[in-house]
Design an enzyme around this catalytic site. Sequence first.
Site, PDB file in Angstrom:
ATOM      1  CD  GLN A 191      -2.102  -0.973   2.489  1.00  0.00           C
ATOM      2  OE1 GLN A 191      -2.010  -1.525   3.713  1.00  0.00           O
ATOM      3  NE2 GLN A 191      -4.038  -0.982   2.999  1.00  0.00           N
ATOM      4  CG  ASP A 246      -8.479   4.428   5.321  1.00  0.00           C
ATOM      5  OD1 ASP A 246      -9.003   3.894   6.262  1.00  0.00           O
ATOM      6  OD2 ASP A 246      -7.621   4.539   4.857  1.00  0.00           O
ATOM      7  CG  LEU A 277      -3.921  13.171   3.959  1.00  0.00           C
ATOM      8  CD1 LEU A 277      -4.472  14.545   3.399  1.00  0.00           C
ATOM      9  CD2 LEU A 277      -3.592  12.080   3.215  1.00  0.00           C
ATOM     10  CD  GLU A 319      -9.130   5.299  10.850  1.00  0.00           C
ATOM     11  OE1 GLU A 319      -8.577   4.286  11.006  1.00  0.00           O
ATOM     12  OE2 GLU A 319      -8.517   5.564   9.379  1.00  0.00           O
ATOM     13  CG  ASP A 365      -9.768  -1.713  11.313  1.00  0.00           C
ATOM     14  OD1 ASP A 365      -9.490  -2.575  10.475  1.00  0.00           O
ATOM     15  OD2 ASP A 365      -9.939  -0.666  11.271  1.00  0.00           O
TER      16      ASP A 365
HETATM   17  C1  NOJ Z   1      -8.199   2.151   8.055  1.00  0.00           C
HETATM   18  C2  NOJ Z   1      -8.935   0.999   7.683  1.00  0.00           C
HETATM   19  O1  NOJ Z   1     -10.435   0.954   9.753  1.00  0.00           O
HETATM   20  C3  NOJ Z   1      -7.862  -0.038   8.043  1.00  0.00           C
HETATM   21  O2  NOJ Z   1      -8.997  -1.033   8.446  1.00  0.00           O
HETATM   22  C4  NOJ Z   1      -6.890  -0.540   7.080  1.00  0.00           C
HETATM   23  O3  NOJ Z   1      -6.204  -1.479   7.477  1.00  0.00           O
HETATM   24  C5  NOJ Z   1      -6.321   1.257   7.455  1.00  0.00           C
HETATM   25  N1  NOJ Z   1      -6.975   2.052   7.619  1.00  0.00           N
HETATM   26  C6  NOJ Z   1      -4.871   1.141   5.986  1.00  0.00           C
HETATM   27  O4  NOJ Z   1      -5.578   1.254   5.137  1.00  0.00           O
END
Ligand code: NOJ
Length: 667
Positions: free
Chosen positions: A178, A210, A215, A252, A318
Site C-alpha cells: 500500500q 481513511d 498525508l 478517521e 478493525d
Molecule cells: C484504517 C482501516 O480502518 C483499516 O482497516 C485499514 O487496514 C487501514 N486504515 C489502512 O488502510
Amino acid sequence: MSQNAAVSAGDPLWYKDAVIYQLHIKSFFDGNDDGIGDFRGLIQKLDYLENLGVTTLWLLPFYPSPLRDDGYDIADYYNVHPDYGTMRDFRRFLQEAHKRNLRVVTELVINHTSDQHAWFQRARRAKAGSPERDYYVWSDTPDKYQEARIIFQDFEGSNWSWDPVANAYFWHRFYSHQPDLNFDNPRVHEEIIRMLDFWMGMGVDGLRLDAIPYLYEREGTNCENLPETHAFLKKLRAHVDAHYPGRMFLAEANQWPEDAVAYFGDGDECHTAFHFPVMPRLYMALRMEDRFPIIDILDQTPPIPDPCQWLMFLRNHDELTLEMVTDEERDYMRRVYAEDPRARINLGIRRRLAPLLENNRKKLELMNTLLFSLPGSPVIYYGDEIGMGDNYYLGDRDGVRTPMQWSLDRNAGFSYANPQKLYLPVIIDPEYHYEVLNVENQQKNVSSLLWWTRQAIATRKRYKAFGRGSMKFVAGDNAQVLAFVREHEDERILVVVNLSKYTQMALLDLADYAGSTPVELYSQNRLLEVKESSYVVTLSPYAYYWLALERETHEDDGTTDEGMYELEVQGEWSSVLTESHEFAAQALPAYLRTARWFGDKRRSIQHASIADTLPVEGGGETAYLLVIEVSYREGASDTVLLPVAYAGADKAQRLLDESPRSAIARL
Ligand code: NOJ
Ligand code: CA
C-alpha cells in the site's frame, strides 16, 4: 412528518442526529449465490436496516482491489469490485437507500493506493523526478522519517520498502503493498478532487477519510497531524462547501483528543470524527467497575466547533485498537479482555462486542446505552445488534468480518452457495452458532437483543438531546455509578449507569434540577421528585436509566406534554390508518400512554398495531373504529377499541380547548 423524525430531509446538520450502521458489502447478503455479499443482496436487506431504525449506512471499501487489506488497497477509484456488483448496482442501491431516508457514507482512501493501481505501476517505471514518479514518496535510502511509528507492527518492520523496478524505496504507513500517495505533488490533489466529485456528484452523503493524519511527511516529526495535512483538508472542505452543501466528512484519526479535535479545524475541516480514546475506556470502566476512565477522557476532550460532532463506537471492522491508552492500560486491557494471545493483533484485540463482554446481556445493554448516550452520534457495527460472535483463528482481522447471520439455513441464510465457496466461514462456535444466533430467531422473540436495540434506537431518536445536547457529569458519592445530564432546549436527560456487577446505591447531587420529576424513557414511569438534597438511586447489577427530568407535571393523570404528532398525508386522511407506519408505531402508543382511560400505565407499551379498521357512517362523515393490538415489554397483550374521526382546524381547536388530550395527530 413527526416532531421526532430523526433526520429532516434538508437539515445540513443531519449527522448530529444520525444513528450509523457500519457494514461490508461482502458480509451482508449474497444476491447471486456466489458466496460473496453484493449490492443486489444489500438492497434486499434495506428494509431490515430501515426497520432497525438506523439513519445512515457506512460502507467499507467496495472498489476494485486485490483485497490484501480487505479493499483498503484500492486499484481503481472509479468502479465497483466485480465481486460486489456493478456501478449500476451501486447507483440503484443509493437510490433505494435514499428512498428509505437512509443516508450513505462511503470511503475516501487517499493516504495510499494498492501497488496494483495504475498510478503506482506507472510511477515505478517513470523517470526519477518526473511528475508521474512523484505520485508516490520515494527515497534512495530507508533512513528518512525515522520518527514515524510502524502501525501494522505484527506485519511490517519498516515504513520503507524496496522496489526493484524503480530502484528506490517507497514510503508506506500500512502494508508494503500500500504505497502512500505524495501530497507534495499538486497532481495528486487534482486526482483526489476528481474522485470526490465522482462520488459526491452521484449523491453519496458522506465520505470517511481513511488514515487522514498521515498525508504528509516531514523530517524531524512523527509525520502525523502535520499543518500541511490540515491545510489540504481545508482545501478539500472548501470544495465540498462550494459544490455539495449538506454532505459530510468523517475523519478517521486514531489520535489523542487534542490532536483529534484538530480535524474539525475551525469548523472548516471535517464535520465528524471518531472519538478513538473514549472507546477502550468504556471497556476499562466496565471491567474496573469505576467511572474514572470515562470522566477523565471526556474531561480531557476539548470543546468542538458548533456544527461538528463526535462519532462514538464500541467496535468496528478493525481490532479494538489500544493505541490511545498508556502502556499500563494496554497491558491491563489485554490481560482482562484478550487472555489468549491469538485474540491479539498489532496493538489491539480482534474480538467482537459480545465475546468481549462474555456474552452477558446486561453488559451488552449497558455498553450500548453508553454508546447511545455519550455526546456524539453512535456507530453500530453490523451483527452487533444481534450479539454475533467472532473467530480469531481466521487471519488478520477476518474473525470480525464473517457473514451476517440471518437464519438457521445453510450459510446462516447469508448465501445459497456451496459452503466451501463462502468468502469466510460462518460462525459455528457453539455459543454463537448461527443456528441459534440469527436475525430470524431474534425477530420472533421480543426479548431478544435485536428488539432491545431497536427500542433503544427508537427511544434515542425521540430526543434531540442525545445527538445535540450539552454534557454535564453529575457528582455522586459512589464511583461505581456514572451519572450525567444531556440537555438540549427543553429536554434534559439524566443518564445513570451501574458499572458494577453488584447492586449499588448512589446519592446524586441533582440540586440544579430541583423541582423536576425524573421520567423513565422506556416505561414513562415517574420517579420521586428531585429535591435540593441528594437524590437516592438504587441500581441492580449493570443497570442503566434514561430519565427525562421534566419541569412540569400534569395535575392528575401522569401525562407528559410531549406535544402532538404531525403526519403528512397524501389524499384521504384515513390513509394514515392503513399506510402510515408512524401513526401506528409512534403516534398511537404515545397517545395511549397519556390517555386517561387507558389501562395500566405502569406497563410500558412495546408496540401497537392496527388489527382492523371498521368504518362507521354518520352525519355525512366517516369515522372509524380501530381495533388495536397493544403489546407490552412484559406480560400479555391487550386489544383496545378506539374510535377516530377527522376534525378540521376550527373544530379541532374547539375540541382541544374542551379536552386537551383528545387528539392523536395533526395532519
Ligand atoms: C484504517 C482501516 O480502518 C483499516 O482497516 C485499514 O487496514 C487501514 N486504515 C489502512 O488502510
Ligand atoms: Ca454474490
